[in-house]
Design a protein around this motif. Structure first.
Motif, PDB file in Angstrom:
ATOM      1  N   TRP A 164       0.813  -1.219   0.000  1.00 30.84           N
ATOM      2  CA  TRP A 164       0.000   0.000   0.000  1.00 30.84           C
ATOM      3  C   TRP A 164       0.845   1.268   0.000  1.00 30.84           C
ATOM      4  O   TRP A 164       0.328   2.364   0.083  1.00 30.84           O
ATOM      5  CB  TRP A 164      -0.914   0.017   1.231  1.00 30.84           C
ATOM      6  CG  TRP A 164      -1.379  -1.338   1.628  1.00 30.84           C
ATOM      7  CD1 TRP A 164      -1.096  -2.009   2.778  1.00 30.84           C
ATOM      8  CD2 TRP A 164      -2.224  -2.224   0.866  1.00 30.84           C
ATOM      9  NE1 TRP A 164      -1.695  -3.239   2.779  1.00 30.84           N
ATOM     10  CE2 TRP A 164      -2.393  -3.406   1.621  1.00 30.84           C
ATOM     11  CE3 TRP A 164      -2.850  -2.130  -0.383  1.00 30.84           C
ATOM     12  CZ2 TRP A 164      -3.159  -4.483   1.171  1.00 30.84           C
ATOM     13  CZ3 TRP A 164      -3.606  -3.203  -0.829  1.00 30.84           C
ATOM     14  CH2 TRP A 164      -3.761  -4.361  -0.065  1.00 30.84           C
ATOM     15  N   ARG A 196      -6.430   1.562  -2.435  1.00 31.79           N
ATOM     16  CA  ARG A 196      -6.436   0.504  -3.443  1.00 31.79           C
ATOM     17  C   ARG A 196      -7.660  -0.398  -3.263  1.00 31.79           C
ATOM     18  O   ARG A 196      -8.048  -0.713  -2.127  1.00 31.79           O
ATOM     19  CB  ARG A 196      -5.168  -0.337  -3.341  1.00 31.79           C
ATOM     20  CG  ARG A 196      -3.920   0.362  -3.864  1.00 31.79           C
ATOM     21  CD  ARG A 196      -2.727  -0.572  -3.871  1.00 31.79           C
ATOM     22  NE  ARG A 196      -2.965  -1.732  -4.743  1.00 31.79           N
ATOM     23  CZ  ARG A 196      -2.099  -2.725  -4.913  1.00 31.79           C
ATOM     24  NH1 ARG A 196      -0.950  -2.709  -4.255  1.00 31.79           N
ATOM     25  NH2 ARG A 196      -2.379  -3.730  -5.705  1.00 31.79           N
ATOM     26  N   GLU A 210      -7.942  -3.462  -3.450  1.00 29.16           N
ATOM     27  CA  GLU A 210      -7.597  -4.691  -2.735  1.00 29.16           C
ATOM     28  C   GLU A 210      -7.509  -4.491  -1.217  1.00 29.16           C
ATOM     29  O   GLU A 210      -7.535  -5.463  -0.456  1.00 29.16           O
ATOM     30  CB  GLU A 210      -6.245  -5.223  -3.235  1.00 29.16           C
ATOM     31  CG  GLU A 210      -6.214  -5.541  -4.718  1.00 29.16           C
ATOM     32  CD  GLU A 210      -5.838  -4.343  -5.582  1.00 29.16           C
ATOM     33  OE1 GLU A 210      -5.537  -4.547  -6.765  1.00 29.16           O
ATOM     34  OE2 GLU A 210      -5.840  -3.195  -5.065  1.00 29.16           O
ATOM     35  N   ARG A 223      -7.919   5.424 -12.299  1.00 32.96           N
ATOM     36  CA  ARG A 223      -7.067   4.432 -12.945  1.00 32.96           C
ATOM     37  C   ARG A 223      -5.589   4.802 -12.835  1.00 32.96           C
ATOM     38  O   ARG A 223      -5.203   5.932 -13.142  1.00 32.96           O
ATOM     39  CB  ARG A 223      -7.449   4.284 -14.422  1.00 32.96           C
ATOM     40  CG  ARG A 223      -8.892   3.832 -14.644  1.00 32.96           C
ATOM     41  CD  ARG A 223      -9.121   2.426 -14.100  1.00 32.96           C
ATOM     42  NE  ARG A 223     -10.503   1.991 -14.307  1.00 32.96           N
ATOM     43  CZ  ARG A 223     -11.012   0.897 -13.769  1.00 32.96           C
ATOM     44  NH1 ARG A 223     -10.266   0.121 -13.002  1.00 32.96           N
ATOM     45  NH2 ARG A 223     -12.278   0.567 -13.997  1.00 32.96           N
ATOM     46  N   ARG A 224      -4.801   3.837 -12.387  1.00 32.41           N
ATOM     47  CA  ARG A 224      -3.347   3.979 -12.303  1.00 32.41           C
ATOM     48  C   ARG A 224      -2.954   5.303 -11.648  1.00 32.41           C
ATOM     49  O   ARG A 224      -2.089   6.026 -12.127  1.00 32.41           O
ATOM     50  CB  ARG A 224      -2.729   3.831 -13.690  1.00 32.41           C
ATOM     51  CG  ARG A 224      -2.921   2.431 -14.272  1.00 32.41           C
ATOM     52  CD  ARG A 224      -2.447   2.309 -15.707  1.00 32.41           C
ATOM     53  NE  ARG A 224      -3.327   3.014 -16.624  1.00 32.41           N
ATOM     54  CZ  ARG A 224      -4.487   2.523 -17.077  1.00 32.41           C
ATOM     55  NH1 ARG A 224      -4.905   1.326 -16.697  1.00 32.41           N
ATOM     56  NH2 ARG A 224      -5.223   3.217 -17.910  1.00 32.41           N
ATOM     57  N   HIS A 235       1.953   5.214  -8.009  1.00 28.72           N
ATOM     58  CA  HIS A 235       2.937   4.157  -8.175  1.00 28.72           C
ATOM     59  C   HIS A 235       3.177   3.504  -6.821  1.00 28.72           C
ATOM     60  O   HIS A 235       3.687   4.138  -5.893  1.00 28.72           O
ATOM     61  CB  HIS A 235       4.244   4.726  -8.729  1.00 28.72           C
ATOM     62  CG  HIS A 235       5.168   3.677  -9.239  1.00 28.72           C
ATOM     63  ND1 HIS A 235       6.051   2.990  -8.425  1.00 28.72           N
ATOM     64  CD2 HIS A 235       5.343   3.171 -10.493  1.00 28.72           C
ATOM     65  CE1 HIS A 235       6.732   2.132  -9.146  1.00 28.72           C
ATOM     66  NE2 HIS A 235       6.337   2.213 -10.402  1.00 28.72           N
ATOM     67  N   ASP A 281       4.354  -0.281  -4.862  1.00 31.02           N
ATOM     68  CA  ASP A 281       4.879  -1.649  -4.905  1.00 31.02           C
ATOM     69  C   ASP A 281       5.263  -2.063  -6.324  1.00 31.02           C
ATOM     70  O   ASP A 281       4.938  -3.147  -6.786  1.00 31.02           O
ATOM     71  CB  ASP A 281       3.845  -2.616  -4.318  1.00 31.02           C
ATOM     72  CG  ASP A 281       4.441  -3.977  -3.964  1.00 31.02           C
ATOM     73  OD1 ASP A 281       5.670  -4.038  -3.755  1.00 31.02           O
ATOM     74  OD2 ASP A 281       3.684  -4.962  -3.901  1.00 31.02           O
ATOM     75  N   TRP A 302       1.985   1.082 -11.375  1.00 31.44           N
ATOM     76  CA  TRP A 302       0.939   2.098 -11.250  1.00 31.44           C
ATOM     77  C   TRP A 302      -0.371   1.398 -10.906  1.00 31.44           C
ATOM     78  O   TRP A 302      -0.815   0.513 -11.631  1.00 31.44           O
ATOM     79  CB  TRP A 302       0.814   2.889 -12.548  1.00 31.44           C
ATOM     80  CG  TRP A 302       2.029   3.707 -12.831  1.00 31.44           C
ATOM     81  CD1 TRP A 302       3.053   3.407 -13.686  1.00 31.44           C
ATOM     82  CD2 TRP A 302       2.367   4.944 -12.225  1.00 31.44           C
ATOM     83  NE1 TRP A 302       4.008   4.390 -13.656  1.00 31.44           N
ATOM     84  CE2 TRP A 302       3.612   5.353 -12.769  1.00 31.44           C
ATOM     85  CE3 TRP A 302       1.739   5.769 -11.283  1.00 31.44           C
ATOM     86  CZ2 TRP A 302       4.238   6.535 -12.389  1.00 31.44           C
ATOM     87  CZ3 TRP A 302       2.365   6.945 -10.909  1.00 31.44           C
ATOM     88  CH2 TRP A 302       3.598   7.322 -11.456  1.00 31.44           C
ATOM     89  N   ARG A 303      -0.977   1.802  -9.792  1.00 33.19           N
ATOM     90  CA  ARG A 303      -2.134   1.097  -9.245  1.00 33.19           C
ATOM     91  C   ARG A 303      -3.401   1.955  -9.279  1.00 33.19           C
ATOM     92  O   ARG A 303      -3.360   3.160  -9.058  1.00 33.19           O
ATOM     93  CB  ARG A 303      -1.863   0.703  -7.793  1.00 33.19           C
ATOM     94  CG  ARG A 303      -0.546  -0.008  -7.555  1.00 33.19           C
ATOM     95  CD  ARG A 303      -0.539  -1.413  -8.106  1.00 33.19           C
ATOM     96  NE  ARG A 303       0.712  -2.102  -7.735  1.00 33.19           N
ATOM     97  CZ  ARG A 303       0.984  -3.353  -8.025  1.00 33.19           C
ATOM     98  NH1 ARG A 303       0.095  -4.088  -8.700  1.00 33.19           N
ATOM     99  NH2 ARG A 303       2.136  -3.902  -7.668  1.00 33.19           N
ATOM    100  N   ASP A 304      -4.524   1.268  -9.526  1.00 35.13           N
ATOM    101  CA  ASP A 304      -5.824   1.919  -9.414  1.00 35.13           C
ATOM    102  C   ASP A 304      -6.132   2.208  -7.948  1.00 35.13           C
ATOM    103  O   ASP A 304      -5.705   1.471  -7.041  1.00 35.13           O
ATOM    104  CB  ASP A 304      -6.929   1.008  -9.953  1.00 35.13           C
ATOM    105  CG  ASP A 304      -6.825   0.769 -11.448  1.00 35.13           C
ATOM    106  OD1 ASP A 304      -6.038   1.478 -12.120  1.00 35.13           O
ATOM    107  OD2 ASP A 304      -7.528  -0.139 -11.942  1.00 35.13           O
ATOM    108  N   HIS A 305      -6.887   3.277  -7.713  1.00 32.40           N
ATOM    109  CA  HIS A 305      -7.352   3.615  -6.371  1.00 32.40           C
ATOM    110  C   HIS A 305      -8.823   4.018  -6.432  1.00 32.40           C
ATOM    111  O   HIS A 305      -9.278   4.591  -7.418  1.00 32.40           O
ATOM    112  CB  HIS A 305      -6.544   4.775  -5.780  1.00 32.40           C
ATOM    113  CG  HIS A 305      -5.207   4.368  -5.260  1.00 32.40           C
ATOM    114  ND1 HIS A 305      -4.174   3.986  -6.087  1.00 32.40           N
ATOM    115  CD2 HIS A 305      -4.744   4.261  -3.985  1.00 32.40           C
ATOM    116  CE1 HIS A 305      -3.117   3.668  -5.338  1.00 32.40           C
ATOM    117  NE2 HIS A 305      -3.442   3.828  -4.071  1.00 32.40           N
TER     118      HIS A 305
END
Length: 236
Positions: free
Chosen positions: A43, A145, A147, A167-168, A171, A173, A176-179
């Motif tokens: 996270w 996130r 998850e 979307r993305r 950055h 882990d 580029w991650r969705d939130h």
């Protein structure tokens, strides 16, 4: 307009205390974060060009200097989270935008050894109430996130609205991650978020096993992982 209205300040609700981060917190911050590296890694916002592991003390001192400088400029409110007098995490109301927006983002993380004690929702409620009624902000967002179900429970039980996926966005882990963007405005908590948390609305105080590390907003760690800087932007 006084951008430093309401800062520095220490907030308390029983055993949970939010106090301004100090430079001398660098050592305990490094110790707690090193012990929780695997807990926080999924996270933790990072710069893609910076190394994930930072073991020395200097990056923590530099990070604290940076966020304290932002606090002096009225752009953030960085707190240490204490429980029964012990440093257990960090919470920052950052990315403060003034003018017609008066908005900010909240980010937080907690030591895994203290998860599930109701500390995180209490700390968030304290910070949001002070942001609205002590500082004069109007809107607070939390980016989490999809998850991270435990952290999403924290904000939904406090009444934050799900405003959809970005979307993305950050950055984290290594990618580029969705939130999911959660938000709340001052009109939605006229009696304060702590009142809502104490009295069980919308879903009430409860101690959940393993409440997650937190929501994303930098700079919260030694890598200085910043939340979105556009239009203005600090964690896990």
């Amino acid at each position: 307009m006084n951008r430093r209205q309401g800062w520095p300040v220490t907030l308390r609700e029983r055993e949970v205390v939010l106090r301004p981060l100090r430079l001398r917190d660098a050592s305990v911050l490094r110790e707690v974060r090193a012990r929780n590296e695997e807990w926080l890694r999924p996270w933790e916002p990072t710069y893609p060009e910076m190394p994930v592991n930072t073991n020395g003390l200097a990056p923590y001192v530099a990070m604290l200097q940076s966020i304290r400088r932002e606090a002096r400029q009225g752009l953030s409110m960085p707190w240490a989270v204490l429980f029964e007098g012990r440093f257990v995490g960090q919470l920052t109301v950052g990315a403060i935008t003034w003018g017609s927006a008066r908005s900010a983002q909240v980010g937080y993380w907690i030591d895994s050894a203290f998860a599930g004690h109701g500390i995180t929702p209490t700390a968030v409620a304290l910070a949001v109430d002070h942001s609205f009624f002590g500082v004069g902000l109007h809107r607070i967002e939390a980016s989490i996130r999809p998850e991270n179900r435990a952290s999403r429970r924290v904000v939904t039980k406090l009444g934050f609205r799900d405003e959809g996926v970005r979307r993305r966005q950050l950055h984290i882990d290594g990618a580029w991650r969705d939130h999911i963007c959660y938000a709340i405005t001052a009109e939605e908590v006229p009696q304060g978020m702590m009142h809502r948390w104490r009295h069980g609305t919308p879903s009430g105080p409860s101690i959940e096993p393993g409440s997650g590390p937190g929501s994303a907003l930098g700079p919260q760690g030694p890598n200085g992982g910043q939340g979105p800087r556009d239009p203005a932007s600090p964690h896990p």
